[in-house]
Scaffold this active site. Sequence first.
Site, mmCIF file in Angstrom:
data_model
loop_
_atom_site.group_PDB
_atom_site.id
_atom_site.type_symbol
_atom_site.label_atom_id
_atom_site.label_comp_id
_atom_site.label_asym_id
_atom_site.label_seq_id
_atom_site.Cartn_x
_atom_site.Cartn_y
_atom_site.Cartn_z
ATOM 1 N N ARG A 54 0.806 -1.224 0.000
ATOM 2 C CA ARG A 54 0.000 0.000 0.000
ATOM 3 C C ARG A 54 0.842 1.279 0.000
ATOM 4 N NH1 ARG A 54 -2.994 -4.041 2.000
ATOM 5 N NH2 ARG A 54 -0.959 -4.670 2.729
ATOM 6 N N THR A 55 1.789 1.355 0.930
ATOM 7 C CA THR A 55 2.528 2.603 1.108
ATOM 8 C C THR A 55 3.378 2.920 -0.122
ATOM 9 O OG1 THR A 55 2.617 2.016 3.445
ATOM 10 C CG2 THR A 55 3.995 3.856 2.740
ATOM 11 N N LYS A 82 24.782 -6.009 -1.724
ATOM 12 C CA LYS A 82 26.245 -6.243 -1.761
ATOM 13 C C LYS A 82 26.923 -5.589 -0.556
ATOM 14 C CE LYS A 82 26.053 -5.703 -6.772
ATOM 15 N NZ LYS A 82 26.318 -4.676 -7.793
ATOM 16 N N ARG A 104 11.279 3.624 3.757
ATOM 17 C CA ARG A 104 10.813 2.595 4.697
ATOM 18 C C ARG A 104 12.022 1.752 5.055
ATOM 19 N NH1 ARG A 104 5.601 -1.247 4.661
ATOM 20 N NH2 ARG A 104 4.760 0.758 5.262
ATOM 21 N N HIS A 134 4.956 5.665 11.619
ATOM 22 C CA HIS A 134 4.429 5.560 10.245
ATOM 23 C C HIS A 134 3.466 6.753 10.091
ATOM 24 C CE1 HIS A 134 3.177 4.020 6.493
ATOM 25 N NE2 HIS A 134 2.801 2.800 6.825
HETATM 26 N N1 CP Z 1 -0.297 -0.052 5.978
HETATM 27 C C1 CP Z 1 0.885 -0.332 5.393
HETATM 28 O O1 CP Z 1 1.905 0.257 5.713
HETATM 29 O O2 CP Z 1 0.831 -1.301 4.436
HETATM 30 P P1 CP Z 1 2.079 -1.767 3.553
HETATM 31 O O3 CP Z 1 3.039 -2.472 4.460
HETATM 32 O O4 CP Z 1 1.488 -2.669 2.506
HETATM 33 O O5 CP Z 1 2.702 -0.536 2.959
#
Ligand code: CP
Length: 332
Positions: A54-55, A82, A104, A134
């Site tokens: 999603r993100t 590497k 991320r 988040h």
């Molecule tokens: N909610 C969320 O962060 O989903 P993803 O891990 O799929 O990005």
Amino acid sequence: MRHLLSASDLDRDTAVRILDTATEMAATQGREIKKLPTLRGRTVVNLFFEDSTRTRISFETAAKRLSADVINFAAKGSSVSKGESLKDTALTLQAMGADAVVIRHHASGAPHLLASSGWLAGAVVNAGDGTHQHPTQALLDAFTLRRHLVAAGDAGLGRDLAGLHVAIVGDVLHSRVARSNVDLLHTLGARVTLVAPPTLLPVGVEAWACATSYHLDEVIAEGRPDAIMMLRVQRERMGAGVPANGAPVATGFFPSPLEYTRAYGLDARRLAMLPEHAIVMHPGPMNRGLEISADAADSPRAVIVEQVANGVAVRMAVLYLLLAGGPKEENA
Ligand code: CP
């Protein structure tokens, strides 16, 4: 706003401004031509060291809808495998002219390091770091809550979430979503109750700006929450592994998946106990049959798919507020 690293960095006015901007962005997404020229000439890098559906996709969609150039970087298949460091990866992105880096990372604090190191001149956006934060998930959750529960007539423009009660249920210990939501919901005036077994509440949770409970039925019956947010049981952070078929597995944090579901799962019975107006949320990905049943996930009260859609508008707003208005836009 120079970076977006933590929901706790947002004051009420900034958070409301992001939500209002997201409302304007969402209005543009109903048009035949969804693309805006706002970030033409800007480069956004999606730097993902940890899996995401999603993100990652919604940041990419958001940047493209604003006409930015987008570079997607996944650690798998890059020189990170590497042994290349975060610093050298950042310096490479800087050399390529990144105006914003959406990161991320499995390590809590990695986005903060990137923002404070001086390796990058551009904005840093935290797309989830370890068990820490988040912030855009919390913003899209607040946006969804406002749309459903605050001043439906004008989409809540200019409004916060004062007076709402949100129950956040499940694996709080490993959840950056829970931490970010407690911070932002408190800032926006909502009341939060965390519901979890003692083993899945972090040490020091008493100092967080929320109530806690071990008893989900009691919180639903007596707390009458306006929204219930179910958290994913993060088996990959429990040393339990994730079987290929996704089946619930035993962990050291609760006696058995069945007992977890009985005590903390949202099923048809608990769904029926919620106030009539209450909405069901989940950040995804879901463990169907563990923290949420198919009845609850697919019910008309569930706004889980809408949360994903709202993520695009919210991330457009964040990128716009971080990047628009600088020299490149003036020259465009
Ligand atoms: N909610 C969320 O962060 O989903 P993803 O891990 O799929 O990005």
